[in-house]
Motif scaffolding. Structure first.
Motif, mmCIF file in Angstrom:
data_model
loop_
_atom_site.group_PDB
_atom_site.id
_atom_site.type_symbol
_atom_site.label_atom_id
_atom_site.label_comp_id
_atom_site.label_asym_id
_atom_site.label_seq_id
_atom_site.Cartn_x
_atom_site.Cartn_y
_atom_site.Cartn_z
ATOM 1 N N PRO A 98 0.795 -1.230 0.000
ATOM 2 C CA PRO A 98 0.000 0.000 0.000
ATOM 3 C C PRO A 98 0.829 1.282 0.000
ATOM 4 O O PRO A 98 0.477 2.251 -0.682
ATOM 5 C CB PRO A 98 -0.832 -0.120 1.282
ATOM 6 C CG PRO A 98 -0.949 -1.584 1.523
ATOM 7 C CD PRO A 98 0.349 -2.171 1.053
ATOM 8 N N ASP A 99 1.931 1.315 0.746
ATOM 9 C CA ASP A 99 2.718 2.541 0.855
ATOM 10 C C ASP A 99 3.865 2.608 -0.151
ATOM 11 O O ASP A 99 4.408 3.680 -0.395
ATOM 12 C CB ASP A 99 3.293 2.682 2.275
ATOM 13 C CG ASP A 99 2.209 2.882 3.325
ATOM 14 O OD1 ASP A 99 1.163 3.467 2.981
ATOM 15 O OD2 ASP A 99 2.397 2.436 4.466
ATOM 16 N N ALA A 100 4.236 1.468 -0.732
ATOM 17 C CA ALA A 100 5.388 1.430 -1.624
ATOM 18 C C ALA A 100 5.006 1.606 -3.085
ATOM 19 O O ALA A 100 5.738 2.226 -3.857
ATOM 20 C CB ALA A 100 6.144 0.113 -1.449
ATOM 21 N N GLY A 101 3.870 1.046 -3.502
ATOM 22 C CA GLY A 101 3.474 1.142 -4.902
ATOM 23 C C GLY A 101 4.529 0.535 -5.813
ATOM 24 O O GLY A 101 4.979 -0.593 -5.606
ATOM 25 N N LEU A 102 4.952 1.295 -6.824
ATOM 26 C CA LEU A 102 5.960 0.817 -7.760
ATOM 27 C C LEU A 102 7.371 0.904 -7.201
ATOM 28 O O LEU A 102 8.320 0.432 -7.832
ATOM 29 C CB LEU A 102 5.874 1.615 -9.072
ATOM 30 C CG LEU A 102 4.609 1.385 -9.904
ATOM 31 C CD1 LEU A 102 4.554 2.363 -11.066
ATOM 32 C CD2 LEU A 102 4.551 -0.048 -10.415
ATOM 33 N N ASP A 103 7.526 1.494 -6.033
ATOM 34 C CA ASP A 103 8.836 1.572 -5.378
ATOM 35 C C ASP A 103 9.089 0.269 -4.635
ATOM 36 O O ASP A 103 8.945 0.179 -3.410
ATOM 37 C CB ASP A 103 8.862 2.770 -4.421
ATOM 38 C CG ASP A 103 10.210 2.913 -3.709
ATOM 39 O OD1 ASP A 103 11.183 2.270 -4.136
ATOM 40 O OD2 ASP A 103 10.258 3.668 -2.714
ATOM 41 N N THR A 104 9.483 -0.757 -5.388
ATOM 42 C CA THR A 104 9.648 -2.089 -4.806
ATOM 43 C C THR A 104 10.666 -2.099 -3.675
ATOM 44 O O THR A 104 10.517 -2.843 -2.696
ATOM 45 C CB THR A 104 10.061 -3.098 -5.899
ATOM 46 O OG1 THR A 104 9.093 -3.045 -6.958
ATOM 47 C CG2 THR A 104 10.114 -4.510 -5.358
ATOM 48 N N GLU A 140 21.158 4.134 2.057
ATOM 49 C CA GLU A 140 21.860 4.213 0.783
ATOM 50 C C GLU A 140 21.731 2.932 -0.032
ATOM 51 O O GLU A 140 22.056 2.918 -1.215
ATOM 52 C CB GLU A 140 23.342 4.522 1.035
ATOM 53 C CG GLU A 140 23.588 5.840 1.758
ATOM 54 C CD GLU A 140 23.056 7.019 0.967
ATOM 55 O OE1 GLU A 140 23.203 7.019 -0.267
ATOM 56 O OE2 GLU A 140 22.477 7.931 1.592
ATOM 57 N N LYS A 141 21.296 1.854 0.602
ATOM 58 C CA LYS A 141 21.231 0.559 -0.077
ATOM 59 C C LYS A 141 19.874 -0.103 0.196
ATOM 60 O O LYS A 141 19.786 -1.189 0.741
ATOM 61 C CB LYS A 141 22.372 -0.334 0.389
ATOM 62 C CG LYS A 141 23.756 0.254 0.102
ATOM 63 C CD LYS A 141 24.872 -0.636 0.651
ATOM 64 C CE LYS A 141 26.238 -0.041 0.364
ATOM 65 N NZ LYS A 141 27.335 -0.867 0.917
ATOM 66 N N ARG A 142 18.818 0.597 -0.196
ATOM 67 C CA ARG A 142 17.473 0.106 0.086
ATOM 68 C C ARG A 142 17.154 -1.200 -0.618
ATOM 69 O O ARG A 142 16.263 -1.929 -0.214
ATOM 70 C CB ARG A 142 16.434 1.159 -0.334
ATOM 71 C CG ARG A 142 16.520 2.472 0.433
ATOM 72 C CD ARG A 142 15.333 3.368 0.129
ATOM 73 N NE ARG A 142 15.077 3.427 -1.311
ATOM 74 C CZ ARG A 142 13.858 3.347 -1.844
ATOM 75 N NH1 ARG A 142 12.802 3.207 -1.078
ATOM 76 N NH2 ARG A 142 13.688 3.414 -3.150
ATOM 77 N N VAL A 169 3.945 -1.432 -14.651
ATOM 78 C CA VAL A 169 4.781 -0.261 -14.397
ATOM 79 C C VAL A 169 4.163 0.875 -15.183
ATOM 80 O O VAL A 169 3.675 0.695 -16.298
ATOM 81 C CB VAL A 169 6.250 -0.514 -14.819
ATOM 82 C CG1 VAL A 169 6.359 -0.831 -16.305
ATOM 83 C CG2 VAL A 169 7.155 0.665 -14.459
ATOM 84 N N SER A 170 4.144 2.071 -14.607
ATOM 85 C CA SER A 170 3.450 3.199 -15.231
ATOM 86 C C SER A 170 4.260 3.772 -16.392
ATOM 87 O O SER A 170 5.481 3.615 -16.478
ATOM 88 C CB SER A 170 3.198 4.302 -14.200
ATOM 89 O OG SER A 170 4.425 4.886 -13.788
ATOM 90 N N ASP A 171 3.551 4.457 -17.294
ATOM 91 C CA ASP A 171 4.214 5.151 -18.403
ATOM 92 C C ASP A 171 5.315 6.072 -17.884
ATOM 93 O O ASP A 171 6.419 6.125 -18.442
ATOM 94 C CB ASP A 171 3.192 6.005 -19.178
ATOM 95 C CG ASP A 171 2.233 5.180 -20.006
ATOM 96 O OD1 ASP A 171 2.324 3.938 -20.002
ATOM 97 O OD2 ASP A 171 1.364 5.791 -20.671
#
Length: 386
Positions: free
Chosen positions: A128-134, A178-180, A366-368
């Motif tokens: 829910p909070d991450a979306g496309l930010d895996t 720095e290394k998510r 993944v979004s445009d």
């Protein structure tokens, strides 16, 4: 470059076309109305070997590559299945790719034949909070003896209600700011485990392939269900994402071709002001433009699939294929609606459902915008913008 398919590839196309043609547009409208999984189509695709297309033959699969998968998806989408029909092939590809590339021999021997035989593997990546930010996921997987205990929530897990397993990404280490991308691991989670709760999400499109919020509350997974190395799950899933994006380039192209066929048939028959509307350049030109755009997007699609099969770096091409395929497919369906006019909004002509479904391709997987940001950074050497 040789664009000619082999006889085996043409036979595969014909088989996919025949299966899809057995389920007409009314079938898919009914499944959409009822939000009912198309079990009959899934079973036919499984029996014909399409579900196990990319799984090696020694594990019960067909041993094909992405070119063959793309060819099948295009046929399924164009000949009645649209977005939902072709997307049935996405789950087994995503479910198997990481196991093929990073799984142990025991995992391959156990899970790959199951996938090829039709066992549904859903994918639990988005939160829910991450979306496309895996790399921004928060789900945790804490080791407890020879098990991992998973806690957190996934969202947009398609097919969770019919899945026997969910390939799930979770954090096994804190890493640092720095290394998510580190400290993330990939697991095969059985859906019959205690603590797993599945909640349906009512949505605009692709309703027969329902999506869910999945809550993991102290869900225990044996350590042998860890795919690859602990802490390297983000990198293990990258190849999986390329296969997903390539197939999601094919899906809207096929749906666009289907909508274009409907629009052409309508324009050839519909009369207004004592002439067929298909005689008018105002009707012809948008449809002709879509045909050219769909063909061009298909070239990019097959280039990405070919590079993947050759083992070459295809990240840019996979993203570009998805971007241009989604746009070409969406525009084709939009022009089909315009051609049908008011009847484009009527259920009986089916383009309204295709319109709802194909719009998803510009947002997911993944979004445009994120594709453009990736290409700007990695191909144009512009500063990172996300």
């Amino acid at each position: 470059m040789d664009f000619e398919f082999t006889e085996e590839q043409r036979l595969l196309q014909r088989t996919a076309r025949d299966i899809s043609a057995g389920y007409d547009l009314d079938y898919w409208r009914e499944k959409d109305d009822e939000s009912e999984f198309p079990h009959e189509v899934w079973d036919d695709l499984t029996d014909a070997g399409f579900v196990g297309m990319k799984i090696p033959t020694e594990y019960g699969g067909s041993g094909y590559g992405m070119i063959e998968l793309v060819a099948a998806s295009l046929e399924i989408a164009r000949h009645g299945g649209g977005v939902s029909g072709a997307n049935l092939l996405t789950s087994p590809v995503i479910g198997s790719t990481a196991i093929i590339e990073y799984g142990t021999d025991a995992q391959k021997e156990r899970f790959l034949p199951m996938i090829a035989a039709g066992t549904f593997f859903a994918i639990g990546l988005t939160e829910p909070d991450a979306g496309l930010d895996t790399a921004g996921i928060k789900m945790t997987a804490d080791r407890d003896g020879d098990e991992y205990v998973l806690n957190g929530t996934k969202i947009w897990t398609t097919g969770a209600h019919v899945a026997d397993y969910i390939v799930t990404l979770a954090r096994t280490g804190t890493g640092d700011a720095e290394k998510r991308h580190q400290g993330i691991s990939l697991f095969i989670v059985p859906t019959d485990q205690d603590g797993l709760e599945v909640n349906k999400i009512d949505k605009l499109s692709m309703r027969c392939l329902s999506s869910f919020e999945v809550v993991y509350d102290d869900v225990r997974v044996p350590e042998e269900n860890l795919i690859g190395d602990e802490g390297k799950g983000f990198f293990h899933v990258l190849g999986t994402l390329n296969t997903e994006r390539i197939n999601w380039g094919a899906i809207p192209i096929g749906a666009g071709e289907l909508a274009l066929d409907i629009a052409v048939d309508y324009a050839a028959e519909r009369e207004a002001f004592e002439r067929k509307i298909g005689q008018n350049q105002g009707v012809q030109f948008p449809l002709a433009t879509s045909k050219a755009e769909l063909e061009t997007a298909t070239l990019m699609l097959y280039k990405a699939a070919w590079l993947y099969d050759e083992g070459a770096d295809c990240a840019m091409e996979a993203n570009a294929a998805k971007l241009v395929g989604a746009r070409a497919g969406f525009d084709a369906v939009d022009r089909a609606v315009q051609t049908l006019g008011g009847m484009g909004f009527a259920d009986e002509y089916h383009v309204e459902r295709l319109y709802r479904d194909v719009r998803l391709a510009r947002v997911a997987p993944v979004s445009d915008e994120l594709v453009k940001a990736y290409i700007a950074e990695h191909e144009l050497d512009l500063p990172r913008s996300y």
